[in-house]
Design a protein around this motif. Structure first.
Motif, PDB file in Angstrom:
ATOM      1  N   THR A   1       0.841  -1.194   0.000  1.00 51.20           N
ATOM      2  CA  THR A   1       0.000   0.000   0.000  1.00 51.20           C
ATOM      3  C   THR A   1       0.879   1.247   0.000  1.00 51.20           C
ATOM      4  O   THR A   1       1.915   1.286   0.655  1.00 51.20           O
ATOM      5  N   HIS A   2       0.481   2.268  -0.766  1.00 49.89           N
ATOM      6  CA  HIS A   2       1.210   3.528  -0.799  1.00 49.89           C
ATOM      7  C   HIS A   2       0.243   4.694  -0.623  1.00 49.89           C
ATOM      8  O   HIS A   2      -0.973   4.524  -0.730  1.00 49.89           O
TER       9      HIS A   2
ATOM     10  N   CYS B   1       5.341   9.381  -0.229  1.00 46.60           N
ATOM     11  CA  CYS B   1       4.513   8.321   0.354  1.00 46.60           C
ATOM     12  C   CYS B   1       4.642   8.400   1.865  1.00 46.60           C
ATOM     13  O   CYS B   1       5.741   8.421   2.400  1.00 46.60           O
TER      14      CYS B   1
ATOM     15  N   ILE C   1       3.797   6.186   4.002  1.00 48.06           N
ATOM     16  CA  ILE C   1       4.115   4.887   4.625  1.00 48.06           C
ATOM     17  C   ILE C   1       5.609   4.577   4.516  1.00 48.06           C
ATOM     18  O   ILE C   1       6.207   4.052   5.441  1.00 48.06           O
ATOM     19  N   HIS C   2       6.188   4.915   3.368  1.00 48.09           N
ATOM     20  CA  HIS C   2       7.588   4.549   3.126  1.00 48.09           C
ATOM     21  C   HIS C   2       8.452   5.810   2.989  1.00 48.09           C
ATOM     22  O   HIS C   2       8.529   6.406   1.910  1.00 48.09           O
TER      23      HIS C   2
ATOM     24  N   MET D   1      11.014   6.208   0.110  1.00 47.85           N
ATOM     25  CA  MET D   1      10.628   6.445  -1.288  1.00 47.85           C
ATOM     26  C   MET D   1      10.991   7.873  -1.697  1.00 47.85           C
ATOM     27  O   MET D   1      10.739   8.826  -0.957  1.00 47.85           O
TER      28      MET D   1
HETATM   29 CU   LIG Z   1       4.766   3.711  -0.147  1.00 45.02          CU
END
Ligand SMILES: [Cu+2]
Length: 128
Positions: A75-76, A110, A112-113, A116
């Protein structure tokens, strides 16, 4: 004497050519391929794949929309750094669309990450 001069000029030419070749290839490395090129589009699309946004820079006209598609299993999110838009979670093969009404440079990432690399949407006035 003339022959020596010609040889020197030819040698200098080779050096210049080599230098040019090197600088060209390094600037290509710094500028990853942009599917949309430098010409602003009315509506654009981008993908998130292998934990990367593509294209890295998308040029758009005001009033245009961009649709992102998440090609990863993970998921992003597509989240603007200054809060102009935030997709929330985008699951695999889901899309998110945002319409850009104001000109400007939007750098998004992103949520979540954090590893990135952020990407940009550059929006210019439609009349330009
Ligand atoms: Cu992501």
């Amino acid at each position: 004497m003339k022959i020596i001069k010609i040889t020197l000029i030819a040698f200098a030419g080779v050096l210049l050519f080599t230098a040019c070749g090197k600088s060209t290839s390094s600037s290509n490395t710094n500028n990853p391929t942009s599917k949309n090129g430098d010409t602003p589009v009315v509506d654009g699309s981008a993908t998130i794949a292998s934990f990367a946004f593509s294209p890295a820079v998308l040029n758009l006209k005001t009033g245009g929309s961009v649709t992102w598609t998440n090609k990863d299993v993970s998921t992003h999110t597509v989240t603007d750094g200054s809060g102009a838009f935030d997709s929330g979670n985008i699951q695999q093969n889901q899309t998110y669309t945002f319409k850009f009404t104001k000109a400007g440079t939007y750098t998004y990432h992103c949520m979540i990450h954090s590893m990135m690399v952020p990407a940009k949407v550059v929006v210019t006035e439609k009349n330009n």
